[in-house]
Design a protein around this motif. Structure first.
Motif, PDB file in Angstrom:
ATOM      1  N   GLU A   1       0.818  -1.214   0.000  1.00 40.65           N
ATOM      2  CA  GLU A   1       0.000   0.000   0.000  1.00 40.65           C
ATOM      3  C   GLU A   1       0.857   1.271   0.000  1.00 40.65           C
ATOM      4  OE1 GLU A   1       0.664  -1.892   2.645  1.00 40.65           O
ATOM      5  OE2 GLU A   1      -0.078  -1.000   4.509  1.00 40.65           O
ATOM      6  N   VAL A   2       2.164   1.090   0.056  1.00 40.50           N
ATOM      7  CA  VAL A   2       3.047   2.258   0.018  1.00 40.50           C
ATOM      8  C   VAL A   2       3.175   2.729  -1.424  1.00 40.50           C
ATOM      9  CG1 VAL A   2       5.405   3.080   0.423  1.00 40.50           C
ATOM     10  CG2 VAL A   2       4.313   1.541   2.062  1.00 40.50           C
ATOM     11  N   ALA A   3       2.773   3.968  -1.671  1.00 42.30           N
ATOM     12  CA  ALA A   3       2.744   4.494  -3.030  1.00 42.30           C
ATOM     13  C   ALA A   3       4.000   5.291  -3.361  1.00 42.30           C
ATOM     14  CB  ALA A   3       1.507   5.365  -3.221  1.00 42.30           C
ATOM     15  N   ASP A   4       4.645   5.853  -2.356  1.00 46.94           N
ATOM     16  CA  ASP A   4       5.841   6.651  -2.632  1.00 46.94           C
ATOM     17  C   ASP A   4       6.657   6.817  -1.358  1.00 46.94           C
ATOM     18  OD1 ASP A   4       7.461   8.154  -4.440  1.00 46.94           O
ATOM     19  OD2 ASP A   4       6.762  10.003  -3.507  1.00 46.94           O
ATOM     20  N   VAL A   5       7.965   6.898  -1.537  1.00 46.36           N
ATOM     21  CA  VAL A   5       8.873   7.144  -0.409  1.00 46.36           C
ATOM     22  C   VAL A   5       9.905   8.166  -0.865  1.00 46.36           C
ATOM     23  CG1 VAL A   5      10.533   6.133   1.210  1.00 46.36           C
ATOM     24  CG2 VAL A   5       8.658   4.725   0.343  1.00 46.36           C
ATOM     25  N   ARG A   6      10.106   9.197  -0.073  1.00 48.74           N
ATOM     26  CA  ARG A   6      11.169  10.161  -0.344  1.00 48.74           C
ATOM     27  C   ARG A   6      11.984  10.300   0.932  1.00 48.74           C
ATOM     28  NH1 ARG A   6      11.807  11.880  -5.496  1.00 48.74           N
ATOM     29  NH2 ARG A   6      12.261  14.034  -4.943  1.00 48.74           N
ATOM     30  N   VAL A   7      13.287  10.315   0.786  1.00 47.12           N
ATOM     31  CA  VAL A   7      14.144  10.378   1.971  1.00 47.12           C
ATOM     32  C   VAL A   7      14.910  11.691   2.006  1.00 47.12           C
ATOM     33  CG1 VAL A   7      16.032   9.304   3.234  1.00 47.12           C
ATOM     34  CG2 VAL A   7      14.397   7.894   2.004  1.00 47.12           C
ATOM     35  N   GLY A   8      14.767  12.402   3.093  1.00 46.73           N
ATOM     36  CA  GLY A   8      15.528  13.631   3.289  1.00 46.73           C
ATOM     37  C   GLY A   8      16.261  13.578   4.613  1.00 46.73           C
ATOM     38  N   LYS A   9      16.856  14.717   4.969  1.00 45.04           N
ATOM     39  CA  LYS A   9      17.572  14.784   6.236  1.00 45.04           C
ATOM     40  C   LYS A   9      16.787  15.636   7.225  1.00 45.04           C
ATOM     41  CE  LYS A   9      21.130  15.922   3.828  1.00 45.04           C
ATOM     42  NZ  LYS A   9      22.346  16.626   3.390  1.00 45.04           N
ATOM     43  N   ALA A  10      16.823  15.226   8.474  1.00 47.19           N
ATOM     44  CA  ALA A  10      16.234  16.021   9.555  1.00 47.19           C
ATOM     45  C   ALA A  10      17.399  16.457  10.427  1.00 47.19           C
ATOM     46  CB  ALA A  10      15.247  15.185  10.351  1.00 47.19           C
ATOM     47  N   ILE A  11      17.749  17.729  10.354  1.00 51.17           N
ATOM     48  CA  ILE A  11      18.924  18.227  11.073  1.00 51.17           C
ATOM     49  C   ILE A  11      18.458  19.075  12.252  1.00 51.17           C
ATOM     50  CG2 ILE A  11      21.057  19.562  10.876  1.00 51.17           C
ATOM     51  CD1 ILE A  11      20.973  19.042   7.859  1.00 51.17           C
ATOM     52  N   ALA A  12      18.771  18.612  13.455  1.00 54.12           N
ATOM     53  CA  ALA A  12      18.396  19.365  14.657  1.00 54.12           C
ATOM     54  C   ALA A  12      19.568  20.247  15.051  1.00 54.12           C
ATOM     55  CB  ALA A  12      18.049  18.405  15.783  1.00 54.12           C
ATOM     56  N   LEU A  13      19.308  21.547  15.130  1.00 53.95           N
ATOM     57  CA  LEU A  13      20.352  22.515  15.461  1.00 53.95           C
ATOM     58  C   LEU A  13      20.042  23.154  16.809  1.00 53.95           C
ATOM     59  CD1 LEU A  13      20.514  24.528  12.095  1.00 53.95           C
ATOM     60  CD2 LEU A  13      22.199  22.847  12.882  1.00 53.95           C
ATOM     61  N   GLU A  14      21.057  23.304  17.650  1.00 56.41           N
ATOM     62  CA  GLU A  14      20.904  24.134  18.840  1.00 56.41           C
ATOM     63  C   GLU A  14      21.743  25.376  18.646  1.00 56.41           C
ATOM     64  OE1 GLU A  14      21.307  22.236  22.580  1.00 56.41           O
ATOM     65  OE2 GLU A  14      19.894  20.640  22.056  1.00 56.41           O
ATOM     66  N   ILE A  15      21.077  26.513  18.688  1.00 58.05           N
ATOM     67  CA  ILE A  15      21.719  27.781  18.337  1.00 58.05           C
ATOM     68  C   ILE A  15      21.514  28.778  19.468  1.00 58.05           C
ATOM     69  CG2 ILE A  15      21.706  29.702  16.701  1.00 58.05           C
ATOM     70  CD1 ILE A  15      20.639  27.845  14.585  1.00 58.05           C
ATOM     71  N   ASP A  16      22.603  29.450  19.879  1.00 59.75           N
ATOM     72  CA  ASP A  16      22.488  30.539  20.852  1.00 59.75           C
ATOM     73  C   ASP A  16      22.198  31.820  20.093  1.00 59.75           C
ATOM     74  OD1 ASP A  16      23.068  28.936  23.073  1.00 59.75           O
ATOM     75  OD2 ASP A  16      25.207  29.060  22.655  1.00 59.75           O
ATOM     76  N   ALA A  17      21.104  32.483  20.422  1.00 60.59           N
ATOM     77  CA  ALA A  17      20.745  33.710  19.712  1.00 60.59           C
ATOM     78  C   ALA A  17      19.923  34.597  20.634  1.00 60.59           C
ATOM     79  CB  ALA A  17      19.943  33.371  18.456  1.00 60.59           C
ATOM     80  N   ALA A  18      19.812  35.865  20.228  1.00 61.30           N
ATOM     81  CA  ALA A  18      19.089  36.833  21.054  1.00 61.30           C
ATOM     82  C   ALA A  18      17.586  36.649  20.955  1.00 61.30           C
ATOM     83  CB  ALA A  18      19.477  38.252  20.639  1.00 61.30           C
ATOM     84  N   SER A  19      17.116  36.054  19.874  1.00 55.82           N
ATOM     85  CA  SER A  19      15.679  35.857  19.702  1.00 55.82           C
ATOM     86  C   SER A  19      15.461  34.679  18.771  1.00 55.82           C
ATOM     87  CB  SER A  19      15.032  37.098  19.088  1.00 55.82           C
ATOM     88  OG  SER A  19      15.478  37.250  17.748  1.00 55.82           O
ATOM     89  N   GLU A  20      14.243  34.193  18.736  1.00 61.40           N
ATOM     90  CA  GLU A  20      13.954  33.082  17.843  1.00 61.40           C
ATOM     91  C   GLU A  20      14.139  33.509  16.388  1.00 61.40           C
ATOM     92  OE1 GLU A  20      10.022  31.440  17.595  1.00 61.40           O
ATOM     93  OE2 GLU A  20      10.838  29.947  16.219  1.00 61.40           O
ATOM     94  N   GLU A  21      13.728  34.742  16.071  1.00 59.49           N
ATOM     95  CA  GLU A  21      13.860  35.232  14.695  1.00 59.49           C
ATOM     96  C   GLU A  21      15.336  35.224  14.288  1.00 59.49           C
ATOM     97  OE1 GLU A  21      11.920  36.827  17.084  1.00 59.49           O
ATOM     98  OE2 GLU A  21      10.305  35.642  16.193  1.00 59.49           O
ATOM     99  N   ALA A  22      16.193  35.690  15.195  1.00 56.92           N
ATOM    100  CA  ALA A  22      17.627  35.720  14.891  1.00 56.92           C
ATOM    101  C   ALA A  22      18.153  34.298  14.673  1.00 56.92           C
ATOM    102  CB  ALA A  22      18.381  36.408  16.028  1.00 56.92           C
ATOM    103  N   ALA A  23      17.711  33.368  15.492  1.00 59.62           N
ATOM    104  CA  ALA A  23      18.163  31.982  15.352  1.00 59.62           C
ATOM    105  C   ALA A  23      17.728  31.415  14.004  1.00 59.62           C
ATOM    106  CB  ALA A  23      17.606  31.130  16.496  1.00 59.62           C
ATOM    107  N   ARG A  24      16.477  31.702  13.630  1.00 57.51           N
ATOM    108  CA  ARG A  24      15.973  31.218  12.334  1.00 57.51           C
ATOM    109  C   ARG A  24      16.726  31.833  11.164  1.00 57.51           C
ATOM    110  NH1 ARG A  24      10.737  29.003  11.163  1.00 57.51           N
ATOM    111  NH2 ARG A  24      10.145  27.993  13.065  1.00 57.51           N
ATOM    112  N   ALA A  25      17.011  33.118  11.271  1.00 54.56           N
ATOM    113  CA  ALA A  25      17.717  33.786  10.174  1.00 54.56           C
ATOM    114  C   ALA A  25      19.098  33.159   9.989  1.00 54.56           C
ATOM    115  CB  ALA A  25      17.837  35.290  10.472  1.00 54.56           C
ATOM    116  N   ARG A  26      19.778  32.878  11.105  1.00 55.26           N
ATOM    117  CA  ARG A  26      21.098  32.245  11.012  1.00 55.26           C
ATOM    118  C   ARG A  26      20.969  30.833  10.450  1.00 55.26           C
ATOM    119  NH1 ARG A  26      25.875  34.795  11.009  1.00 55.26           N
ATOM    120  NH2 ARG A  26      26.963  33.672  12.647  1.00 55.26           N
ATOM    121  N   ALA A  27      19.953  30.098  10.882  1.00 57.84           N
ATOM    122  CA  ALA A  27      19.770  28.729  10.386  1.00 57.84           C
ATOM    123  C   ALA A  27      19.518  28.746   8.874  1.00 57.84           C
ATOM    124  CB  ALA A  27      18.612  28.051  11.131  1.00 57.84           C
TER     125      ALA A  27
END
Lengths: 96, 96
Positions: free
Chosen positions: B39-65
Protein backbone atom coordinates in the motif's frame (compact mmCIF):
# COMPACT_ATOMS: atom_id res chain seq x y z
CA UNK A 1 -20.03 -1.38 3.18
CA UNK A 2 -16.33 -1.09 2.55
CA UNK A 3 -14.26 1.96 3.38
CA UNK A 4 -12.77 3.60 0.32
CA UNK A 5 -9.02 3.83 0.80
CA UNK A 6 -7.46 7.27 0.59
CA UNK A 7 -3.86 8.27 0.24
CA UNK A 8 -2.17 9.59 3.36
CA UNK A 9 1.15 11.38 3.43
CA UNK A 10 2.99 10.70 6.67
CA UNK A 11 6.37 11.89 7.67
CA UNK A 12 8.61 9.71 9.76
CA UNK A 13 11.59 11.18 11.57
CA UNK A 14 14.35 8.73 12.46
CA UNK A 15 17.00 10.15 14.79
CA UNK A 16 20.15 8.78 16.42
CA UNK A 17 19.35 7.83 19.99
CA UNK A 18 20.43 10.40 22.59
CA UNK A 19 23.86 9.62 23.98
CA UNK A 20 25.03 7.75 20.89
CA UNK A 21 27.70 9.22 18.68
CA UNK A 22 26.43 10.96 15.56
CA UNK A 23 29.40 11.32 13.17
CA UNK A 24 27.49 13.22 10.43
CA UNK A 25 26.22 15.63 13.06
CA UNK A 26 29.73 16.15 14.37
CA UNK A 27 31.06 16.78 10.87
CA UNK A 28 28.38 19.41 10.22
CA UNK A 29 29.02 21.00 13.61
CA UNK A 30 32.71 21.36 12.80
CA UNK A 31 32.02 22.68 9.30
CA UNK A 32 29.60 25.28 10.66
CA UNK A 33 32.15 26.44 13.24
CA UNK A 34 34.81 26.64 10.51
CA UNK A 35 32.42 28.89 8.55
CA UNK A 36 32.05 31.19 11.56
CA UNK A 37 28.76 29.92 12.97
CA UNK A 38 30.21 29.59 16.45
CA UNK A 39 26.81 30.08 18.08
CA UNK A 40 25.88 26.55 17.05
CA UNK A 41 25.95 24.45 20.22
CA UNK A 42 24.87 21.09 18.84
CA UNK A 43 23.91 19.33 15.61
CA UNK A 44 22.18 15.97 15.28
CA UNK A 45 21.37 14.45 11.92
CA UNK A 46 18.47 12.11 11.32
CA UNK A 47 16.34 11.00 8.42
CA UNK A 48 13.06 12.56 7.32
CA UNK A 49 11.17 9.87 5.43
CA UNK A 50 8.02 10.95 3.61
CA UNK A 51 5.64 8.04 3.01
CA UNK A 52 2.53 7.97 0.87
CA UNK A 53 0.28 5.18 2.06
CA UNK A 54 -3.11 4.01 0.81
CA UNK A 55 -5.28 3.20 3.82
CA UNK A 56 -8.87 3.23 4.99
CA UNK A 57 -8.19 5.85 7.64
CA UNK A 58 -5.41 7.99 8.99
CA UNK A 59 -5.17 5.75 12.07
CA UNK A 60 -4.69 2.71 9.85
CA UNK A 61 -2.00 4.50 7.84
CA UNK A 62 -0.18 5.50 11.03
CA UNK A 63 -0.37 1.98 12.44
CA UNK A 64 1.16 0.56 9.25
CA UNK A 65 3.85 3.26 9.22
CA UNK A 66 4.77 2.37 12.81
CA UNK A 67 5.12 -1.27 11.81
CA UNK A 68 7.36 -0.26 8.89
CA UNK A 69 9.54 1.76 11.26
CA UNK A 70 9.94 -1.20 13.59
CA UNK A 71 10.67 -3.64 10.77
CA UNK A 72 12.77 -1.60 8.37
CA UNK A 73 13.02 2.16 8.68
CA UNK A 74 14.63 2.55 12.10
CA UNK A 75 17.40 0.57 13.72
CA UNK A 76 15.93 -0.56 17.06
CA UNK A 77 19.32 -0.47 18.79
CA UNK A 78 20.60 2.93 17.71
CA UNK A 79 17.67 5.01 16.52
CA UNK A 80 14.39 6.46 17.69
CA UNK A 81 11.51 7.17 15.39
CA UNK A 82 8.53 9.43 15.50
CA UNK A 83 5.66 9.85 13.07
CA UNK A 84 5.57 13.57 12.76
CA UNK A 85 2.54 14.52 10.80
CA UNK A 86 0.21 13.68 7.99
CA UNK A 87 -0.99 15.89 5.18
CA UNK A 88 -4.53 14.61 4.71
CA UNK A 89 -5.54 15.03 8.31
CA UNK A 90 -3.03 17.10 10.26
CA UNK A 91 -2.28 15.43 13.56
CA UNK A 92 -2.60 17.45 16.72
CA UNK A 93 -0.26 17.28 19.64
CA UNK A 94 2.72 15.40 18.33
CA UNK A 95 4.69 18.28 16.90
CA UNK A 96 7.53 18.86 19.26
CA UNK B 1 20.99 47.13 27.41
CA UNK B 2 22.04 43.93 25.76
CA UNK B 3 19.72 41.02 25.04
CA UNK B 4 20.66 37.87 26.88
CA UNK B 5 21.14 35.10 24.34
CA UNK B 6 19.04 31.98 24.79
CA UNK B 7 19.43 28.57 23.25
CA UNK B 8 16.98 27.71 20.49
CA UNK B 9 16.44 24.25 19.08
CA UNK B 10 15.46 24.41 15.43
CA UNK B 11 14.83 21.56 13.10
CA UNK B 12 15.79 21.82 9.47
CA UNK B 13 14.33 19.43 6.93
CA UNK B 14 16.35 19.00 3.74
CA UNK B 15 14.55 17.07 1.00
CA UNK B 16 15.40 16.02 -2.55
CA UNK B 17 13.75 18.45 -4.95
CA UNK B 18 10.52 17.18 -6.52
CA UNK B 19 11.15 15.49 -9.84
CA UNK B 20 14.72 14.52 -9.04
CA UNK B 21 15.64 10.90 -8.53
CA UNK B 22 15.88 9.78 -4.93
CA UNK B 23 17.80 6.47 -4.88
CA UNK B 24 17.53 5.88 -1.10
CA UNK B 25 13.79 6.50 -1.34
CA UNK B 26 13.50 4.02 -4.19
CA UNK B 27 15.48 1.39 -2.26
CA UNK B 28 13.21 1.78 0.77
CA UNK B 29 10.11 1.65 -1.46
CA UNK B 30 11.27 -1.64 -2.96
CA UNK B 31 12.22 -3.11 0.41
CA UNK B 32 8.80 -2.19 1.85
CA UNK B 33 7.02 -3.82 -1.08
CA UNK B 34 9.19 -6.94 -0.68
CA UNK B 35 8.07 -7.07 2.96
CA UNK B 36 4.42 -6.94 1.88
CA UNK B 37 3.70 -3.25 2.40
CA UNK B 38 2.22 -2.90 -1.07
CA UNK B 39 0.00 0.00 0.00
CA UNK B 40 3.05 2.26 0.02
CA UNK B 41 2.74 4.49 -3.03
CA UNK B 42 5.84 6.65 -2.63
CA UNK B 43 8.87 7.14 -0.41
CA UNK B 44 11.17 10.16 -0.34
CA UNK B 45 14.14 10.38 1.97
CA UNK B 46 15.53 13.63 3.29
CA UNK B 47 17.57 14.78 6.24
CA UNK B 48 16.23 16.02 9.55
CA UNK B 49 18.92 18.23 11.07
CA UNK B 50 18.40 19.36 14.66
CA UNK B 51 20.35 22.51 15.46
CA UNK B 52 20.90 24.13 18.84
CA UNK B 53 21.72 27.78 18.34
CA UNK B 54 22.49 30.54 20.85
CA UNK B 55 20.75 33.71 19.71
CA UNK B 56 19.09 36.83 21.05
CA UNK B 57 15.68 35.86 19.70
CA UNK B 58 13.95 33.08 17.84
CA UNK B 59 13.86 35.23 14.70
CA UNK B 60 17.63 35.72 14.89
CA UNK B 61 18.16 31.98 15.35
CA UNK B 62 15.97 31.22 12.33
CA UNK B 63 17.72 33.79 10.17
CA UNK B 64 21.10 32.24 11.01
CA UNK B 65 19.77 28.73 10.39
CA UNK B 66 18.53 29.82 6.96
CA UNK B 67 21.96 31.18 6.14
CA UNK B 68 23.53 27.88 7.23
CA UNK B 69 21.13 25.99 4.96
CA UNK B 70 22.08 28.15 2.00
CA UNK B 71 25.80 27.90 2.68
CA UNK B 72 26.23 24.33 3.85
CA UNK B 73 23.28 22.20 4.84
CA UNK B 74 21.31 22.02 1.59
CA UNK B 75 22.54 21.59 -1.97
CA UNK B 76 21.00 24.53 -3.84
CA UNK B 77 20.74 22.55 -7.08
CA UNK B 78 19.15 19.34 -5.86
CA UNK B 79 17.56 19.98 -2.49
CA UNK B 80 14.92 22.10 -0.81
CA UNK B 81 15.05 23.06 2.83
CA UNK B 82 12.51 24.11 5.36
CA UNK B 83 12.93 25.18 8.97
CA UNK B 84 10.29 23.09 10.59
CA UNK B 85 9.99 24.14 14.17
CA UNK B 86 11.71 25.34 17.25
CA UNK B 87 11.43 24.06 20.77
CA UNK B 88 11.76 27.27 22.75
CA UNK B 89 9.04 29.14 20.93
CA UNK B 90 6.91 26.85 18.77
CA UNK B 91 6.40 28.40 15.35
CA UNK B 92 2.91 28.69 13.96
CA UNK B 93 1.95 28.16 10.38
CA UNK B 94 4.91 26.45 8.83
CA UNK B 95 4.12 22.88 9.72
CA UNK B 96 3.03 21.19 6.54
Amino acid sequence: MKLQPARYRLEVRVTPRAGLLDPPGKAIYQALHALGYVEVADVRVGKAIALEIDAASEEAARARAEEMCRKLLANPVTEDFEIVHSDNAPAAGDHR
